[in-house]
Design a protein around this motif. Structure first.
Motif, PDB file in Angstrom:
ATOM      1  N   SER A   1       3.227 -42.265  11.541  1.00 50.09           N
ATOM      2  CA  SER A   1       1.926 -41.661  11.259  1.00 50.09           C
ATOM      3  C   SER A   1       1.531 -40.649  12.326  1.00 50.09           C
ATOM      4  N   SER A   2       2.280 -40.597  13.431  1.00 47.18           N
ATOM      5  CA  SER A   2       1.945 -39.605  14.455  1.00 47.18           C
ATOM      6  C   SER A   2       2.491 -38.234  14.127  1.00 47.18           C
ATOM      7  N   LEU A   3       3.350 -38.154  13.126  1.00 48.51           N
ATOM      8  CA  LEU A   3       3.932 -36.864  12.781  1.00 48.51           C
ATOM      9  C   LEU A   3       3.470 -36.444  11.393  1.00 48.51           C
ATOM     10  N   ASN A   4       3.067 -35.180  11.279  1.00 52.33           N
ATOM     11  CA  ASN A   4       2.627 -34.678   9.992  1.00 52.33           C
ATOM     12  C   ASN A   4       3.814 -34.652   9.030  1.00 52.33           C
ATOM     13  N   PRO A   5       3.745 -35.420   7.946  1.00 54.00           N
ATOM     14  CA  PRO A   5       4.909 -35.497   7.060  1.00 54.00           C
ATOM     15  C   PRO A   5       5.262 -34.166   6.401  1.00 54.00           C
ATOM     16  N   ARG A   6       4.305 -33.227   6.381  1.00 55.47           N
ATOM     17  CA  ARG A   6       4.569 -31.973   5.676  1.00 55.47           C
ATOM     18  C   ARG A   6       5.075 -30.865   6.585  1.00 55.47           C
ATOM     19  N   ARG A   7       5.235 -31.175   7.861  1.00 55.88           N
ATOM     20  CA  ARG A   7       5.684 -30.115   8.762  1.00 55.88           C
ATOM     21  C   ARG A   7       7.011 -30.504   9.394  1.00 55.88           C
ATOM     22  N   THR A   8       7.834 -29.497   9.622  1.00 52.83           N
ATOM     23  CA  THR A   8       9.108 -29.791  10.275  1.00 52.83           C
ATOM     24  C   THR A   8       8.867 -30.184  11.721  1.00 52.83           C
ATOM     25  N   ILE A   9       9.863 -30.816  12.298  1.00 51.74           N
ATOM     26  CA  ILE A   9       9.766 -31.215  13.701  1.00 51.74           C
ATOM     27  C   ILE A   9       9.494 -30.005  14.573  1.00 51.74           C
ATOM     28  N   GLY A  10      10.196 -28.928  14.285  1.00 52.78           N
ATOM     29  CA  GLY A  10      10.010 -27.709  15.069  1.00 52.78           C
ATOM     30  C   GLY A  10       8.568 -27.231  15.037  1.00 52.78           C
ATOM     31  N   LYS A  11       7.972 -27.243  13.835  1.00 52.57           N
ATOM     32  CA  LYS A  11       6.593 -26.790  13.708  1.00 52.57           C
ATOM     33  C   LYS A  11       5.650 -27.707  14.472  1.00 52.57           C
ATOM     34  N   SER A  12       5.909 -29.021  14.352  1.00 52.90           N
ATOM     35  CA  SER A  12       5.034 -29.961  15.041  1.00 52.90           C
ATOM     36  C   SER A  12       5.135 -29.815  16.550  1.00 52.90           C
ATOM     37  N   LEU A  13       6.344 -29.567  17.034  1.00 54.33           N
ATOM     38  CA  LEU A  13       6.513 -29.402  18.472  1.00 54.33           C
ATOM     39  C   LEU A  13       5.962 -28.068  18.947  1.00 54.33           C
ATOM     40  N   ALA A  14       5.883 -27.102  18.043  1.00 53.34           N
ATOM     41  CA  ALA A  14       5.386 -25.792  18.452  1.00 53.34           C
ATOM     42  C   ALA A  14       3.894 -25.818  18.752  1.00 53.34           C
ATOM     43  N   VAL A  15       3.193 -26.779  18.161  1.00 51.72           N
ATOM     44  CA  VAL A  15       1.729 -26.801  18.311  1.00 51.72           C
ATOM     45  C   VAL A  15       1.285 -26.844  19.775  1.00 51.72           C
ATOM     46  N   PRO A  16       1.763 -27.818  20.548  1.00 44.72           N
ATOM     47  CA  PRO A  16       1.317 -27.817  21.949  1.00 44.72           C
ATOM     48  C   PRO A  16       1.832 -26.621  22.734  1.00 44.72           C
ATOM     49  N   LEU A  17       2.996 -26.112  22.337  1.00 44.61           N
ATOM     50  CA  LEU A  17       3.557 -24.964  23.048  1.00 44.61           C
ATOM     51  C   LEU A  17       2.683 -23.745  22.836  1.00 44.61           C
ATOM     52  N   LYS A  18       2.288 -23.553  21.592  1.00 46.50           N
ATOM     53  CA  LYS A  18       1.434 -22.398  21.303  1.00 46.50           C
ATOM     54  C   LYS A  18       0.106 -22.540  22.015  1.00 46.50           C
ATOM     55  N   ALA A  19      -0.402 -23.764  22.050  1.00 52.46           N
ATOM     56  CA  ALA A  19      -1.682 -23.992  22.714  1.00 52.46           C
ATOM     57  C   ALA A  19      -1.564 -23.671  24.199  1.00 52.46           C
TER      58      ALA A  19
ATOM     59  N   ALA B   1       4.508 -34.905  23.631  1.00 54.90           N
ATOM     60  CA  ALA B   1       3.598 -35.207  24.737  1.00 54.90           C
ATOM     61  C   ALA B   1       4.024 -34.472  25.998  1.00 54.90           C
ATOM     62  N   LEU B   2       5.324 -34.294  26.167  1.00 55.50           N
ATOM     63  CA  LEU B   2       5.828 -33.639  27.368  1.00 55.50           C
ATOM     64  C   LEU B   2       5.686 -32.132  27.322  1.00 55.50           C
ATOM     65  N   ALA B   3       5.449 -31.584  26.129  1.00 59.82           N
ATOM     66  CA  ALA B   3       5.464 -30.137  25.966  1.00 59.82           C
ATOM     67  C   ALA B   3       4.485 -29.421  26.891  1.00 59.82           C
ATOM     68  N   VAL B   4       3.374 -30.071  27.177  1.00 56.03           N
ATOM     69  CA  VAL B   4       2.393 -29.395  28.028  1.00 56.03           C
ATOM     70  C   VAL B   4       2.635 -29.679  29.504  1.00 56.03           C
ATOM     71  N   GLU B   5       3.717 -30.393  29.808  1.00 57.45           N
ATOM     72  CA  GLU B   5       4.056 -30.746  31.190  1.00 57.45           C
ATOM     73  C   GLU B   5       2.937 -31.525  31.857  1.00 57.45           C
ATOM     74  N   PRO B   6       2.655 -32.694  31.287  1.00 59.34           N
ATOM     75  CA  PRO B   6       1.533 -33.487  31.782  1.00 59.34           C
ATOM     76  C   PRO B   6       1.892 -34.231  33.060  1.00 59.34           C
ATOM     77  N   GLU B   7       0.872 -34.761  33.719  1.00 57.06           N
ATOM     78  CA  GLU B   7       1.124 -35.592  34.889  1.00 57.06           C
ATOM     79  C   GLU B   7       0.992 -37.059  34.543  1.00 57.06           C
ATOM     80  N   LEU B   8       0.081 -37.341  33.597  1.00 54.86           N
ATOM     81  CA  LEU B   8      -0.181 -38.725  33.223  1.00 54.86           C
ATOM     82  C   LEU B   8       0.104 -38.913  31.739  1.00 54.86           C
ATOM     83  N   LEU B   9       0.868 -39.943  31.418  1.00 54.46           N
ATOM     84  CA  LEU B   9       1.153 -40.255  30.023  1.00 54.46           C
ATOM     85  C   LEU B   9       0.579 -41.617  29.671  1.00 54.46           C
ATOM     86  N   LEU B  10      -0.215 -41.659  28.617  1.00 55.34           N
ATOM     87  CA  LEU B  10      -0.711 -42.939  28.113  1.00 55.34           C
ATOM     88  C   LEU B  10       0.186 -43.338  26.953  1.00 55.34           C
TER      89      LEU B  10
END
Lengths: 370, 354, 299
Positions: B104-122, B168-177
């Motif tokens: 449920s954490s992944l949008n079933p209608r989007r490819t993995i690439g598209k989903s991973l692109a979201v934080p990168l674009k942000a 979660a790692l895409a934004v290069e975080p310091e803290l992961l929950l």
């Protein structure tokens, strides 16, 4: 030496050469591929395996819970001398209703939310195993003194499963009960008609640890008090160890190893069993748990030969060509792995530690594994 | 000593219960009721609890998915309790979360690439560079570039969870929950994901808040362990201490309830005492010590007075009257903490690590 | 990664994607009803588009009279007969389909995007935004479309255009409600929260994350709606406030033909059948699509 005979002494249920295929759009999925198991009278036997290994399908084929088509079941299932697969649906329902019981996996969804616990369980007590009851007979029983009798029996049973405040529970609806209480209700329901064989499908998976603990304790007492034969299905090896006399380990629709519980955990033989045990994190600390590379086989196009070979650190060409035999390695102990052929010296048989170190090796880029 | 990366102080989250025709607030569900802990940079705190403990709510409050009703959360010195939009936007690149259900954490209608692109674009990555970055992320979680064009339903549970970690790692975080990141996975897959998380932590100096109900998972993984029950932390200390000498009766019960596969572990566990009764609802918290309704050692004092959270033997902190000298007379059957001392020797002789 | 390997990868993946389409197609075509529905719609659309070419007497679709040829029963010359002013029924039906499809296009083309947009906004933001939008929707929904259309077209001039406006003005409400309920439940899904955490903007979340998950139900509803719209249009035309003569509205034709029942049955009956076939086609297609998407969702 091949393990041909059913392993249980005094068997109540025997499954021989069970094969189950599923017809789908993409072809025939050969899910269960020649499974042999047996349960002795008064024995607790567990089928242990991870998601997709076929343990649920096996259980469902025993209980005729699969729709055929798309399922295609073949083999021999013998219950106390009767060949189950050759019975008509009606005859089978009678046998099942009177002598077998299933405790479902998810207590949340297995109880009808529109009836009170008392109503549902009393119905089971009065009509369980009698799916032929005609309308007239139904009304007669329902409104006769037999109902009160059944009601009493249910109360007794609820007390036995240590349900808190049983009188009140009888008048409550399933949604008013906690997970643990619902599980107890399901167990009570399963025992009402005094079955010979109890099948428990992943009891406790949906429950909290401390509640699960209570339920397992309860189960052990009940098994003893009612002299039940039990077939348990679980993915949790720790639970299997706590409750069972013997364990069958399933992988890819086949039994890959079977042994009495102590033997299995002290001396796991099949590389999959070893890998699985090595994957369980140790409470005592020490090394990290390892996990197993790769993923379960595609049932639509299963690998020829041993189905675990693609993930096995010891696989040879021989393993991929032909399905290994089930080699007997002690009383009621069998392994389906060429490493356990009599001809193979003991030194070549891996220990859990060796398998663990093989699987701790850094995995290469994933091409399709987990 | 440098400041901890995350400081949680007396955090509270109450959910109002509305009833009646005009929906007045009649009651509160005290999901989180005074939780405090620190996590130092680069370390892992395991937060353990069953249902109703509030552990997930703690994470969601920290990261701003829901607001806190009391207490403070400080990240790298900055107060982020009920963060403003501007704070949240900045926070997003430093704190991330991985959820329990990989599907449920992944949008079933989007490819993995598209989903991973979201934080990168942000983060501001140019569209032309997206693919390269996505593939790099995939490789970090040990998935090859084939995955970029696949849909979630084509992946297994473990693979999906790797994608979630990558995102979660895409934004290069310091803290992961990490909220029960492996609960939905099989044991053999679970171990691999934990191993991956450990490696990533070492490689990128990540700090983890690891939430789970499965104590055995965190034994080798967490520096500190905190056990929650009904919205409060009952015991907190160095992981080894909590496992070898569990002091709070609830910790002992949790540990003793774990089904293990070796005799060695069986001997290591505290004495098996199945708890009585059900877990109370957070809407109806018991008086005094919340655990007293199920505690094998409960006395009258336990239902009357709430225990304080105090340090014991310069080790872990426990919330239990048994360890409070003021109540020493009330208990004549103090649980044998020393039992674990025997296990100490067994452990020492069996492993090479202290 | 080299351009070459990238394209090999793309080809491999598009092969897999193609396989996915093939499987969906196979599933769809395994149900005869869906195929028939699709066939009907495709056939009618083609006939309508090419009506001027396909119709034997295209000029009969407008102002045309031939009083020597009135009320001829079906024959080789006029397979569906002629009407009371001598026009070929078949040709008029083909042009009638044009009008019906145009009605569907306008009504849904306006109603659906408006409804979806409002539903998205209402479902995502909740609170008073949702309250305002949904109560407006509820009010509009309480008014029966046919009666409202009747009222509007009677108040203004009874023309096809006004009929279209009338129906379109109410049609968005169904879609708004449908989308709002889906979005309201999807917004708490973890993938939406994960997108929020990843820093996605609200428009991105609305249109790129949530909207694609609502498309299947919308598509099914649009297909089933089409039939409904046609029936309402035909109903309005039948009572005289929709398509006005001499235009070949199917409902109008049914109405005109009733005066000559039962002797010259072919005008009303064939016009009615034409409506029936078109609506059935949409319904069968819609059912087929719904089953197709259900299976995918439950995979």
């Amino acid at each position: 030496m091949r393990l041909d005979e059913p392993v249980a002494e005094n068997p109540l249920l025997t499954v021989e050469d069970l094969e189950v295929g599923f017809e789908s759009f993409d072809g025939l999925a050969e899910v269960i591929d020649g499974v042999n198991l047996s349960i002795g009278k008064g024995e607790v036997v567990t089928i242990a395996g991870e998601t997709g290994c076929g343990k649920s399908v096996t259980m469902k084929s025993i209980l005729r819970l699969l729709n055929q088509p798309p399922a295609r079941v073949s083999g021999e299932i013998t219950f106390d001398g009767t060949e189950l697969l050759s019975l008509s649906d009606r005859e089978f329902e009678r046998v099942k209703g009177q002598r077998m019981s299933l405790v479902f996996q998810d207590p949340m969804s297995s109880l009808n939310p529109t009836f009170t616990i008392g109503e549902q369980l009393t119905d089971t007590a009065q009509f369980g195993g009698d799916s032929d009851t005609g309308v007239v007979e139904f009304f007669r029983r329902r409104f006769s003194g037999e109902r009160d009798e059944a009601h009493e029996r249910v109360l007794e049973m609820l007390r036995e499963v240590q349900m808190p405040d049983p009188e009140n529970i009888m008048d409550s609806y399933p949604t008013q009960l906690s997970g643990g209480m619902r599980q107890r209700a399901l167990i009570a329901q399963a025992l009402l008609n005094e079955p010979d064989l109890l099948i428990a499908d992943e009891i406790g998976t949906a429950l909290d640890v401390t509640i699960h603990d209570q339920i397992l304790d309860l189960l052990k007492d009940l098994i003893e008090n009612h002299d039940l034969s039990v077939l348990m299905i679980t993915h949790n090896l720790g639970v299997a160890r706590q409750v069972s006399d013997r364990v069958y380990v399933m992988y890819g629709g086949r039994i890959v190893e079977t042994a009495p519980t102590d033997e299995l955990f002290e001396n796991p033989k099949h590389p999959y069993t070893q890998g699985l045990i090595a994957s369980i994190p140790r409470l005592t600390g020490g090394e990290m748990a390892t996990g197993i590379d790769g993923s379960i086989p595609e049932y639509l196009d299963p690998p020829p030969g041993c189905r675990f070979a693609p993930r096995c650190p010891y696989a040879t060409a021989e393993c991929e060509e032909a399905r290994p035999e089930m080699y007997e390695r002690g009383p009621q102990t069998g392994v389906e792995c060429v490493l356990y052929d009599e001809a193979v010296p003991a030194s070549e048989q891996p220990t859990v530690e060796e398998t663990r170190s093989h699987m701790t090796r850094r995995p290469s880029k994933q091409t399709g594994g987990d | 000593m440098s400041e901890p990366l995350l400081e949680v102080d007396d955090l509270e989250k109450y959910f109002p219960v509305k009833s009646g025709i005009i929906k007045r607030t009649s009651d509160h569900v005290k999901a989180v009721d005074g939780v405090s802990f620190d996590i130092a940079r680069g370390e892992t705190l395991a937060l353990i609890g069953e249902s109703g403990s509030g552990k997930s709510t703690v994470a969601r409050t920290i990261i701003g998915l829901t607001g806190a009703t009391g207490g403070t959360v400080r990240f790298d010195g900055e107060d982020i309790t009920n963060a403003t939009d501007e704070q949240l936007a900045r926070l997003r690149s430093r704190v991330q979360m991985v959820f329990q259900d990989p599907t449920s954490s992944l949008n079933p209608r989007r490819t993995i690439g598209k989903s991973l692109a979201v934080p990168l674009k942000a983060r501001g990555v140019a569209t032309s560079d997206l693919r390269e970055h996505v593939v790099e992320l995939l490789e970090r979680v040990e998935l090859n570039d084939e995955y970029w064009n696949k849909y979630p339903h084509e992946l297994s549970g473990g693979q999906k969870q790797r994608v979630n970690i990558a995102r979660a790692l895409a934004v290069e975080p310091e803290l992961l929950l990490l909220d029960e990141p492996t609960s939905a996975l099989d044991v053999s897959v679970q171990a691999k994901i934990i191993a991956l998380l450990e490696e990533l932590q070492a490689e990128f100096g990540l700090t983890y808040l690891f939430i789970t109900h499965d104590l055995s998972l965190v034994r080798n993984f967490a520096d500190e362990t905190a056990v929650m029950y009904l919205g409060e932390i009952q015991e907190r200390g160095p992981t080894e201490e909590v496992f070898q000498r569990p002091r709070h009766p609830y910790s002992r019960a949790l540990l003793s309830a774990i089904p293990v596969t070796t005799d060695e572990e069986e001997a290591y566990k505290p004495r098996h005492e199945p708890l009585r009764g059900e877990i109370p609802s957070p809407r109806d918290v018991p008086t005094g010590c919340r655990f007293h309704t199920r505690c094998p050692y409960a006395t009258d004092a336990c239902s009357a007075d709430e225990p304080q959270f105090v340090a014991v033997d310069a080790g872990p902190s426990v919330r239990c009257h048994i360890y409070d000298e003021a109540y020493a007379d009330a208990f004549d059957d103090v649980p044998e903490v020393a039992v674990a001392a025997v296990a100490d020797e067994t452990v020492a002789s069996n492993t090479n690590e202290p | 990664m080299s351009a070459e390997s990238a394209s090999v990868l793309d080809r491999v993946v598009s092969a897999e994607r193609r396989e996915l389409w093939q499987r969906s197609w196979k599933r769809f075509t395994s149900r005869p009803m869906s195929v028939v529905g699709l066939g009907i719609i495709v056939a009618i659309v083609l006939l309508a588009v090419f009506a001027p070419v396909v119709a034997p007497y295209p000029e009969h679709a407008g102002k045309f009279t031939d009083f020597s040829n009135t009320l001829q029963p079906p024959s080789l010359d006029h397979p569906l007969g002629t009407d009371h002013v001598g026009r070929d029924v078949l040709s008029r039906i083909l042009f009638g389909y044009r009008l019906s499809l145009m009605l569907v296009g306008v009504v849904l083309g306006f109603g659906v995007p408006v409804g979806v947009l409002l539903g998205l906004v209402a479902g995502y933001y909740g609170g008073w935004v949702e309250t305002i939008i949904m109560r407006a929707t509820d009010t509009a929904l309480a008014l029966p479309p046919l009666v409202m259309a009747l009222a509007i077209t009677s108040a203004l001039e009874p023309t096809l255009t006004n009929a279209m406006i009338a129906i379109a003005a109410l049609w968005w409400t169904w879609h708004a409600r449908l989308v709002q309920s889906i979005v309201a439940s999807e917004r708490s899904e973890e993938y939406v929260q994960a997108a929020k955490l990843a820093g996605a903007s609200t428009p991105h979340i609305l249109f790129r994350e949530i909207l694609p998950n609502t498309l299947s139900p919308i598509l099914v509803k649009v297909t089933l709606d089409a039939g409904f719209v046609i029936l309402i249009g035909a109903g309005l035309s039948f009572i005289g406030v929709g398509v006005q003569p001499p235009q070949p509205g199917l409902g109008t034709m049914v109405s005109q033909g009733t005066s000559y029942l039962p002797d010259s049955w072919w005008v009303s009956v064939f016009s009615g059948l034409a409506i029936f076939v078109l609506v059935m086609g949409f319904n069968m297609l819609g059912d087929g699509l719904r089953d197709l998407f259900d299976v995918e969702v439950n995979r």
